[in-house]
Design an enzyme around this catalytic site. Structure first.
Site, mmCIF file in Angstrom:
data_model
loop_
_atom_site.group_PDB
_atom_site.id
_atom_site.type_symbol
_atom_site.label_atom_id
_atom_site.label_comp_id
_atom_site.label_asym_id
_atom_site.label_seq_id
_atom_site.Cartn_x
_atom_site.Cartn_y
_atom_site.Cartn_z
ATOM 1 N N ASP A 77 48.319 34.676 37.570
ATOM 2 C CA ASP A 77 48.934 33.357 37.397
ATOM 3 C C ASP A 77 47.943 32.253 37.762
ATOM 4 O O ASP A 77 47.846 31.234 37.085
ATOM 5 C CB ASP A 77 50.200 33.258 38.266
ATOM 6 C CG ASP A 77 51.074 34.480 38.051
ATOM 7 O OD1 ASP A 77 51.440 34.732 36.900
ATOM 8 O OD2 ASP A 77 51.347 35.212 39.023
ATOM 9 N N HIS A 110 55.786 36.041 41.328
ATOM 10 C CA HIS A 110 55.160 36.296 40.017
ATOM 11 C C HIS A 110 56.298 36.442 39.003
ATOM 12 O O HIS A 110 56.711 37.533 38.646
ATOM 13 C CB HIS A 110 54.295 37.563 40.089
ATOM 14 C CG HIS A 110 53.758 37.982 38.751
ATOM 15 N ND1 HIS A 110 52.933 37.190 37.992
ATOM 16 C CD2 HIS A 110 53.951 39.106 38.014
ATOM 17 C CE1 HIS A 110 52.635 37.804 36.864
ATOM 18 N NE2 HIS A 110 53.244 38.972 36.849
HETATM 19 P P1 NAD Z 1 51.681 51.484 31.413
HETATM 20 O O1 NAD Z 1 53.035 51.980 31.040
HETATM 21 O O2 NAD Z 1 50.633 51.409 30.353
HETATM 22 O O3 NAD Z 1 51.096 52.377 32.573
HETATM 23 C C1 NAD Z 1 51.815 52.660 33.723
HETATM 24 C C2 NAD Z 1 51.380 54.025 34.200
HETATM 25 O O4 NAD Z 1 51.980 54.246 35.458
HETATM 26 C C3 NAD Z 1 51.813 55.167 33.279
HETATM 27 O O5 NAD Z 1 50.686 55.946 32.942
HETATM 28 C C4 NAD Z 1 52.830 55.935 34.123
HETATM 29 O O6 NAD Z 1 52.788 57.335 33.876
HETATM 30 C C5 NAD Z 1 52.347 55.608 35.526
HETATM 31 N N1 NAD Z 1 53.367 55.741 36.557
HETATM 32 C C6 NAD Z 1 54.698 55.489 36.477
HETATM 33 N N2 NAD Z 1 55.299 55.784 37.634
HETATM 34 C C7 NAD Z 1 54.334 56.195 38.477
HETATM 35 C C8 NAD Z 1 54.338 56.641 39.820
HETATM 36 N N3 NAD Z 1 55.470 56.721 40.530
HETATM 37 N N4 NAD Z 1 53.173 57.008 40.368
HETATM 38 C C9 NAD Z 1 52.029 56.945 39.668
HETATM 39 N N5 NAD Z 1 51.957 56.544 38.378
HETATM 40 C C10 NAD Z 1 53.100 56.165 37.808
HETATM 41 O O7 NAD Z 1 51.888 50.079 32.126
HETATM 42 P P2 NAD Z 1 50.785 48.957 32.423
HETATM 43 O O8 NAD Z 1 50.703 48.054 31.260
HETATM 44 O O9 NAD Z 1 49.554 49.599 32.951
HETATM 45 O O10 NAD Z 1 51.543 48.127 33.565
HETATM 46 C C11 NAD Z 1 51.788 48.674 34.830
HETATM 47 C C12 NAD Z 1 52.609 47.712 35.672
HETATM 48 O O11 NAD Z 1 51.883 46.517 35.937
HETATM 49 C C13 NAD Z 1 53.915 47.254 35.007
HETATM 50 O O12 NAD Z 1 54.957 47.234 35.974
HETATM 51 C C14 NAD Z 1 53.587 45.847 34.555
HETATM 52 O O13 NAD Z 1 54.749 45.050 34.405
HETATM 53 C C15 NAD Z 1 52.728 45.394 35.705
HETATM 54 N N6 NAD Z 1 51.908 44.199 35.489
HETATM 55 C C16 NAD Z 1 51.818 43.316 36.518
HETATM 56 C C17 NAD Z 1 51.049 42.177 36.391
HETATM 57 C C18 NAD Z 1 50.946 41.179 37.509
HETATM 58 O O14 NAD Z 1 50.363 40.092 37.292
HETATM 59 N N7 NAD Z 1 51.435 41.431 38.709
HETATM 60 C C19 NAD Z 1 50.355 41.948 35.202
HETATM 61 C C20 NAD Z 1 50.472 42.875 34.164
HETATM 62 C C21 NAD Z 1 51.262 44.004 34.327
HETATM 63 C C1 LMR Z 2 52.201 39.414 33.132
HETATM 64 O O1 LMR Z 2 52.420 38.384 33.751
HETATM 65 O O2 LMR Z 2 51.494 39.436 32.107
HETATM 66 C C2 LMR Z 2 52.759 40.710 33.643
HETATM 67 O O3 LMR Z 2 53.526 40.517 34.792
HETATM 68 C C3 LMR Z 2 53.488 41.480 32.611
HETATM 69 C C4 LMR Z 2 54.822 40.842 32.319
HETATM 70 O O4 LMR Z 2 55.822 41.568 32.290
HETATM 71 O O5 LMR Z 2 54.852 39.635 32.103
#
Ligand code: NAD
Ligand code: LMR
Length: 328
Positions: free
Chosen positions: A162, A190
């Site tokens: 952000d 967030h």
């Molecule tokens: P993704 O689905 O591509 O990958 C997630 C991975 O986590 C998968 O491979 C899954 O098997 C694994 N997983 C699920 N449960 C698990 C556990 N208990 N232990 C270990 N591994 C586990 O998703 P992504 O695009 O990599 O996103 C991951 C997370 O990050 C999501 O919750 C997404 O919303 C979040 N995210 C947060 C931000 C932020 O700014 N805070 C930004 C982008 C994404």
């Molecule tokens: C983001 O801000 O891009 C991540 O938290 C993914 C989402 O769900 O928005």
């Protein structure tokens, strides 16, 4: 003499963010070009996920990174977090189109109870934890509350994406280089309620607020654009942000470990009451980092509009906290 390797655990290592993150950690972008790392990678036990993880590890090996002192594949957090110095908790379900991040609490919250307990049991007592998995603030709160033997300050949530998004919007608006923006803050959750605040920001010593001089743009364009950027990316890509999220995770951990040289960055951290936020709420604050510790920037004047924004994002976080009581 070369440094001793540090242990870096990454969960969700075979996911989209994992794929954008691991190679950069292994190349030294997170902890420095002189710091060897051992990667301790966690995925769910499911055969497909473990196979995908094997493939990622093959690719890591094929990069022949000089700083990569070891890679381990795990399906149990108790082994993945053993002695770990850094833990990036990414693994969890991402949202799809039309969802809010808070809706993920029901599916993702429990992951962070288990992982918080495992960190409590086996991680280094100085472990630095970054929660990326959404809803990141409340998941970090759950992990912290599940790890009573670790210092609370070791648990953080990612608001750096952000912060970076806000900086990029301000650079575009002012026509100035993004790296010249100082003293930017993103308060709170967030989520779309986050309050990206450029009232104190400067570019080459000049006030950004004065340069822009358009409060309507702040309220009607800037805040919604930054607040809803995640949803805009999901709508455009069909998948949630990954490369920019991994980049923000690298920025967060690098700055925490190596310092910010006085520059403000945003981290989600457990409150100790600063700016009237109740203790333990995992809140986005402006911080500076030095010697491996973060410190909240104090003495910022909060005007009426800012206070309203802060109250709104705080209310959302306390509601989320109430909703996860059963997990603690
Ligand atoms: P993704 O689905 O591509 O990958 C997630 C991975 O986590 C998968 O491979 C899954 O098997 C694994 N997983 C699920 N449960 C698990 C556990 N208990 N232990 C270990 N591994 C586990 O998703 P992504 O695009 O990599 O996103 C991951 C997370 O990050 C999501 O919750 C997404 O919303 C979040 N995210 C947060 C931000 C932020 O700014 N805070 C930004 C982008 C994404
Ligand atoms: C983001 O801000 O891009 C991540 O938290 C993914 C989402 O769900 O928005």
């Amino acid at each position: 003499m070369s440094k001793k390797p540090v242990r870096v655990a990454v969960t969700g290592a075979a996911g989209q963010i994992g794929y954008a993150l691991l190679f950069r950690i292994a190349s030294g972008e997170m902890l420095g070009k002189d710091q060897p790392v051992i990667l301790q990678l966690l995925e769910i036990p499911d055969e497909k996920a473990q196979n995908a993880l094997k493939g990622v590890i093959m690719e890591l090996e094929d990069c022949a990174f000089p700083l990569l002192a070891g890679v381990e594949a795990h399906s149990d957090p108790m082994s993945a977090f053993k002695d770990t110095d850094y833990a990036l908790l990414v693994g969890s379900r991402p949202r799809g189109p039309g969802m809010e991040r808070a809706e993920l609490l029901a599916v993702n919250g429990a992951i962070f109870t288990t992982q918080g307990k495992a960190l409590n049991a086996v991680a280094s007592r100085n472990v630095k934890v970054l929660v990326v998995g959404n809803p990141a603030n409340t998941n970090a709160y759950i992990a912290m509350k599940s790890a009573p033997d670790l210092p609370r300050k070791n648990f953080t949530a990612m608001l750096r994406l952000d912060h970076n998004r806000a900086a990029s919007q301000l650079a575009a608006k002012t026509g100035k280089p993004v790296a010249s923006i100082e003293k930017l803050a993103v308060w709170g959750n967030h989520s779309p309620t986050m309050y990206a605040d450029y009232r104190n920001a400067t570019i080459d010593g000049q006030s950004v607020k004065a340069l822009i001089n358009d409060e309507q743009w702040n309220r009607e364009t800037f805040l919604p654009t930054v607040g809803k950027r995640g949803a805009a990316i999901i709508a455009a890509r069909g998948l949630s942000s990954a490369a920019s999220a991994a980049n923000a995770a690298i920025d967060h951990m690098r700055d925490w470990a190596l310092g910010t040289n006085g520059k403000w960055v945003t981290m989600g951290i457990p409150s100790n009451g600063e700016y009237g936020i109740p203790k333990d709420v995992m809140f986005g604050y402006p911080v500076t980092c030095e010697g491996g510790e973060y410190k909240i920037v104090e003495g910022i004047t909060i005007d009426e509009f800012s206070q309203e924004c802060i109250n709104k994002t705080l209310k959302e976080l306390t509601d989320e906290q109430d909703g996860v009581k059963h997990l603690l």
